[in-house]
Write a protein that holds these residues in place. Structure first.
Motif, PDB file in Angstrom:
ATOM      1  N   THR A 167      41.072  41.683  35.069  1.00  0.00           N
ATOM      2  CA  THR A 167      42.211  42.109  35.712  1.00  0.00           C
ATOM      3  C   THR A 167      42.369  41.993  37.077  1.00  0.00           C
ATOM      4  O   THR A 167      41.376  41.567  37.649  1.00  0.00           O
ATOM      5  N   LEU A 168      43.566  41.928  37.839  1.00  0.00           N
ATOM      6  CA  LEU A 168      43.633  41.819  39.290  1.00  0.00           C
ATOM      7  C   LEU A 168      42.703  42.855  39.854  1.00  0.00           C
ATOM      8  O   LEU A 168      42.139  42.634  40.771  1.00  0.00           O
ATOM      9  N   GLY A 169      42.847  43.945  39.125  1.00  0.00           N
ATOM     10  CA  GLY A 169      42.238  45.332  39.883  1.00  0.00           C
ATOM     11  C   GLY A 169      40.656  44.945  39.830  1.00  0.00           C
ATOM     12  O   GLY A 169      40.021  45.336  41.019  1.00  0.00           O
ATOM     13  N   TYR A 170      40.149  44.272  38.871  1.00  0.00           N
ATOM     14  CA  TYR A 170      38.765  43.864  39.081  1.00  0.00           C
ATOM     15  C   TYR A 170      38.465  43.090  40.088  1.00  0.00           C
ATOM     16  O   TYR A 170      37.496  43.300  40.696  1.00  0.00           O
ATOM     17  N   TRP A 171      39.238  41.954  40.225  1.00  0.00           N
ATOM     18  CA  TRP A 171      38.904  41.068  41.281  1.00  0.00           C
ATOM     19  C   TRP A 171      39.297  41.676  42.800  1.00  0.00           C
ATOM     20  O   TRP A 171      38.584  41.176  43.558  1.00  0.00           O
ATOM     21  N   ARG A 172      39.862  42.739  42.880  1.00  0.00           N
ATOM     22  CA  ARG A 172      40.312  43.283  44.298  1.00  0.00           C
ATOM     23  C   ARG A 172      39.154  44.508  44.413  1.00  0.00           C
ATOM     24  O   ARG A 172      39.505  45.155  45.481  1.00  0.00           O
ATOM     25  N   ARG A 173      38.289  44.708  43.578  1.00  0.00           N
ATOM     26  CA  ARG A 173      37.447  45.954  43.686  1.00  0.00           C
ATOM     27  C   ARG A 173      36.295  46.085  44.865  1.00  0.00           C
ATOM     28  O   ARG A 173      36.154  47.082  45.380  1.00  0.00           O
ATOM     29  N   SER A 174      35.937  44.929  45.444  1.00  0.00           N
ATOM     30  CA  SER A 174      35.261  45.020  46.481  1.00  0.00           C
ATOM     31  C   SER A 174      35.527  43.590  47.112  1.00  0.00           C
ATOM     32  O   SER A 174      35.923  42.696  46.528  1.00  0.00           O
ATOM     33  N   PRO A 175      34.840  43.668  48.418  1.00  0.00           N
ATOM     34  CA  PRO A 175      34.932  42.334  49.427  1.00  0.00           C
ATOM     35  C   PRO A 175      34.484  41.058  48.697  1.00  0.00           C
ATOM     36  O   PRO A 175      34.712  39.930  48.875  1.00  0.00           O
ATOM     37  N   TRP A 176      33.393  41.306  47.700  1.00  0.00           N
ATOM     38  CA  TRP A 176      32.750  40.057  47.456  1.00  0.00           C
ATOM     39  C   TRP A 176      32.955  39.734  45.934  1.00  0.00           C
ATOM     40  O   TRP A 176      32.597  38.496  45.489  1.00  0.00           O
ATOM     41  N   THR A 177      33.974  40.355  45.266  1.00  0.00           N
ATOM     42  CA  THR A 177      34.126  39.974  43.918  1.00  0.00           C
ATOM     43  C   THR A 177      35.048  38.648  43.975  1.00  0.00           C
ATOM     44  O   THR A 177      36.224  38.585  44.767  1.00  0.00           O
ATOM     45  N   GLY A 178      34.782  37.665  43.108  1.00  0.00           N
ATOM     46  CA  GLY A 178      35.610  36.656  42.926  1.00  0.00           C
ATOM     47  C   GLY A 178      35.419  35.485  44.198  1.00  0.00           C
ATOM     48  O   GLY A 178      36.069  34.513  44.148  1.00  0.00           O
ATOM     49  N   ARG A 179      34.211  35.807  44.841  1.00  0.00           N
ATOM     50  CA  ARG A 179      33.964  34.870  45.988  1.00  0.00           C
ATOM     51  C   ARG A 179      32.980  33.809  45.665  1.00  0.00           C
ATOM     52  O   ARG A 179      32.147  34.339  45.097  1.00  0.00           O
ATOM     53  N   ARG A 180      33.133  32.843  46.348  1.00  0.00           N
ATOM     54  CA  ARG A 180      31.805  31.852  46.425  1.00  0.00           C
ATOM     55  C   ARG A 180      31.003  32.191  47.393  1.00  0.00           C
ATOM     56  O   ARG A 180      29.687  31.882  47.350  1.00  0.00           O
ATOM     57  N   ASP A 181      31.360  32.547  48.518  1.00  0.00           N
ATOM     58  CA  ASP A 181      30.640  32.668  49.805  1.00  0.00           C
ATOM     59  C   ASP A 181      31.080  34.079  50.343  1.00  0.00           C
ATOM     60  O   ASP A 181      32.373  34.388  50.295  1.00  0.00           O
ATOM     61  N   LEU A 182      30.407  34.596  51.258  1.00  0.00           N
ATOM     62  CA  LEU A 182      30.806  35.941  51.788  1.00  0.00           C
ATOM     63  C   LEU A 182      29.828  35.696  53.170  1.00  0.00           C
ATOM     64  O   LEU A 182      28.769  35.863  53.567  1.00  0.00           O
ATOM     65  N   ASP A 183      30.736  35.465  54.451  1.00  0.00           N
ATOM     66  CA  ASP A 183      30.181  35.371  55.734  1.00  0.00           C
ATOM     67  C   ASP A 183      29.027  34.068  55.775  1.00  0.00           C
ATOM     68  O   ASP A 183      28.054  34.445  56.324  1.00  0.00           O
ATOM     69  N   GLY A 184      29.055  33.275  54.924  1.00  0.00           N
ATOM     70  CA  GLY A 184      28.323  32.181  54.902  1.00  0.00           C
ATOM     71  C   GLY A 184      27.177  32.199  53.927  1.00  0.00           C
ATOM     72  O   GLY A 184      26.332  31.176  53.850  1.00  0.00           O
ATOM     73  N   THR A 185      27.068  33.306  53.156  1.00  0.00           N
ATOM     74  CA  THR A 185      26.053  33.573  52.060  1.00  0.00           C
ATOM     75  C   THR A 185      26.904  33.258  50.745  1.00  0.00           C
ATOM     76  O   THR A 185      27.642  34.001  50.285  1.00  0.00           O
ATOM     77  N   PRO A 186      25.935  32.304  50.226  1.00  0.00           N
ATOM     78  CA  PRO A 186      26.569  32.256  48.481  1.00  0.00           C
ATOM     79  C   PRO A 186      26.572  33.570  47.829  1.00  0.00           C
ATOM     80  O   PRO A 186      25.542  34.176  47.624  1.00  0.00           O
ATOM     81  N   VAL A 187      27.738  33.602  46.982  1.00  0.00           N
ATOM     82  CA  VAL A 187      27.887  34.841  46.180  1.00  0.00           C
ATOM     83  C   VAL A 187      28.078  34.369  44.920  1.00  0.00           C
ATOM     84  O   VAL A 187      27.570  34.954  43.772  1.00  0.00           O
ATOM     85  N   LEU A 188      28.991  33.313  44.661  1.00  0.00           N
ATOM     86  CA  LEU A 188      29.105  32.770  43.226  1.00  0.00           C
ATOM     87  C   LEU A 188      29.613  33.537  42.108  1.00  0.00           C
ATOM     88  O   LEU A 188      29.154  33.710  41.169  1.00  0.00           O
ATOM     89  N   ASP A 189      30.362  34.733  42.773  1.00  0.00           N
ATOM     90  CA  ASP A 189      30.716  35.529  41.778  1.00  0.00           C
ATOM     91  C   ASP A 189      31.725  35.080  40.759  1.00  0.00           C
ATOM     92  O   ASP A 189      33.150  35.775  40.543  1.00  0.00           O
ATOM     93  N   GLY A 190      31.574  34.133  39.934  1.00  0.00           N
ATOM     94  CA  GLY A 190      32.436  33.625  38.684  1.00  0.00           C
ATOM     95  C   GLY A 190      31.905  33.747  37.470  1.00  0.00           C
ATOM     96  O   GLY A 190      30.941  34.600  37.191  1.00  0.00           O
ATOM     97  N   VAL A 191      32.587  33.259  36.515  1.00  0.00           N
ATOM     98  CA  VAL A 191      32.197  33.517  34.894  1.00  0.00           C
ATOM     99  C   VAL A 191      30.781  33.110  34.584  1.00  0.00           C
ATOM    100  O   VAL A 191      30.215  33.784  33.983  1.00  0.00           O
ATOM    101  N   VAL A 192      30.420  31.888  35.233  1.00  0.00           N
ATOM    102  CA  VAL A 192      29.322  31.518  34.901  1.00  0.00           C
ATOM    103  C   VAL A 192      27.854  32.188  35.327  1.00  0.00           C
ATOM    104  O   VAL A 192      26.966  32.547  34.704  1.00  0.00           O
ATOM    105  N   ALA A 193      28.113  33.007  36.796  1.00  0.00           N
ATOM    106  CA  ALA A 193      27.063  33.209  37.600  1.00  0.00           C
ATOM    107  C   ALA A 193      26.773  34.690  37.075  1.00  0.00           C
ATOM    108  O   ALA A 193      25.925  35.474  37.304  1.00  0.00           O
ATOM    109  N   ASN A 194      27.985  35.491  37.025  1.00  0.00           N
ATOM    110  CA  ASN A 194      27.856  36.952  36.787  1.00  0.00           C
ATOM    111  C   ASN A 194      28.602  37.395  35.497  1.00  0.00           C
ATOM    112  O   ASN A 194      27.722  37.815  34.581  1.00  0.00           O
ATOM    113  N   PRO A 195      29.822  37.284  35.247  1.00  0.00           N
ATOM    114  CA  PRO A 195      30.444  38.259  34.048  1.00  0.00           C
ATOM    115  C   PRO A 195      29.761  37.863  32.691  1.00  0.00           C
ATOM    116  O   PRO A 195      29.409  38.589  31.927  1.00  0.00           O
TER     117      PRO A 195
END
Length: 373
Positions: free
Chosen positions: A150-178
């Motif tokens: 849900t949209l609530g899932y993607w909004r639960r923290s600053p890093w969810t759904g991000r590829r990078d956060l402050d220059g650091t790779p996060v890759l929080d997408g379907v392949v890497a995480n859920p």
């Protein structure tokens, strides 16, 4: 034992560690988290792993924090003399994988990755069935993951759904995480553990929700011996189903429902035969290793092929946004979620043919997907 990150999935680790603590087998000596854990704990809480290590000397540290913090925290724990259980994905690049492996070697300690399905006998049973000729000659492997977020899932923290956060790779997408377990378990079935076991990765990444990372993706992995593994994964399905891995042969197929540790062998004209796998908890396995020398079931070395896939995702361009004419939105407020039209049909076809959505001509897909060799 000590826990770093007690919220989110960390609460599952905390519950298990408290149960072990209560049994007397091992002691929980501290919990580190920026946010105070509600309820009474039998141990002190600390604002960081560093603060905890100034006061405690755990033998095992469980790390259940955001993806981009894993490497730094794991290296700190290893340097202190602890073995580590780190949540998946352990890291997001081959270079970080090498740094973590080097830290473990230098410290003389172990890293276990929390791919719980690798603690199951399921992959070994499937491979045994493949090698025995139960479905004839194996022609390919496919995996389907049909989940919702849900949209609530993607909004639960600053890093969810991000590829990078402050220059650091996060890759929080379907392949890497859920649906990372679909990737890692498929690789285990294919006999791919090290990065060198993978010879090619064909990526096709999209998002239906308003995020940076991918929520609807197909991946075709070619093993060193030429076996193709087709993954079709989405977080924009009309209904959430248990994911599965299929092994296709010229006389039948094997369906492995890895969350349920259930395996079904089907051949035309015969009644399906079912098998049940047995699962060992990976923290218990790490305790057995620490105390008795038992072999680890999901050591860092078995995640090399998985990290190679993430490294390809990291180097790929930004996932394409799916045209909203191909997306139906359901629900309201934070429970609103995207549904890609026809996704279940396209996902099944991609897994069966070991092809990307683009190669199959899915209406939201690009004309050509990009191959990472």
């Amino acid at each position: 034992m000590a826990l770093v990150g007690a919220h989110g999935f960390g609460s599952v680790h905390l519950e298990r560690m408290l149960r072990i603590h209560g049994s007397g087998r091992a002691r929980l000596v501290g919990v580190a988290d920026r946010r105070v854990v509600d309820g009474d704990l039998p141990v002190p809480q600390f604002p960081s792993l560093a603060a905890m290590l100034d006061d405690r000397a755990p033998d095992i540290v469980v790390i259940s924090t955001p993806i981009h913090t894993h490497l730094e925290l794991a290296r700190l724990a290893l340097t202190s003399g602890a073995d580590v259980l780190v949540e998946k994905p352990p890291v997001t690049s081959i270079s970080d994988f090498d740094l973590l492996a080097e830290a473990a070697r230098d410290a003389g300690r172990q890293v276990q990755v929390a791919f719980q399905t690798l603690g199951s006998t399921g992959p070994a049973i499937v491979r045994s069935l493949m090698e025995s000729g139960a479905i004839g000659t194996v022609t390919g492997i496919g995996a389907v993951g049909l989940w919702q977020r849900t949209l609530g899932y993607w909004r639960r923290s600053p890093w969810t759904g991000r590829r990078d956060l402050d220059g650091t790779p996060v890759l929080d997408g379907v392949v890497a995480n859920p649906l990372a377990h679909a990737v890692s378990t498929s690789l285990a079935v294919a006999g791919c553990a090290a990065a060198t076991d993978v010879s090619g990765i064909d990526l096709d990444l999209y998002h239906a929700a308003p995020i940076e990372a991918d929520d609807t993706s197909s991946v075709v992995i070619t093993s060193r011996d030429g076996m193709k593994v087709g993954l079709a994964l989405t977080l924009a399905a009309p209904a959430q189903l248990p994911p599965w891995i299929s092994v296709f042969g010229d006389t039948g197929r094997i369906d492995y429902y890895y969350e349920e540790d259930r395996i079904v062998v089907s051949q035309e004209g015969s009644k399906p035969v079912s098998y049940r796998a047995v699962r060992t908890n990976l923290l218990e396995n790490l305790l057995d290793h620490r105390c008795e020398g038992t072999s680890l079931l999901s050591p860092l070395s078995r995640s090399g092929a998985f990290v190679a896939v993430l490294d390809a995702v990291r180097r790929w361009r930004l996932p394409r946004a799916i045209d909203q004419s191909q997306v139906e939105w359901r629900g309201a407020g934070g429970e609103r979620h995207a549904v890609v039209r026809g996704i279940e049909r396209w996902a099944r076809r991609a897994a069966e043919r070991q092809a990307t959505f683009a190669q199959l001509g899915a209406p939201w897909a690009a004309a050509v997907s990009r191959v990472q060799e």
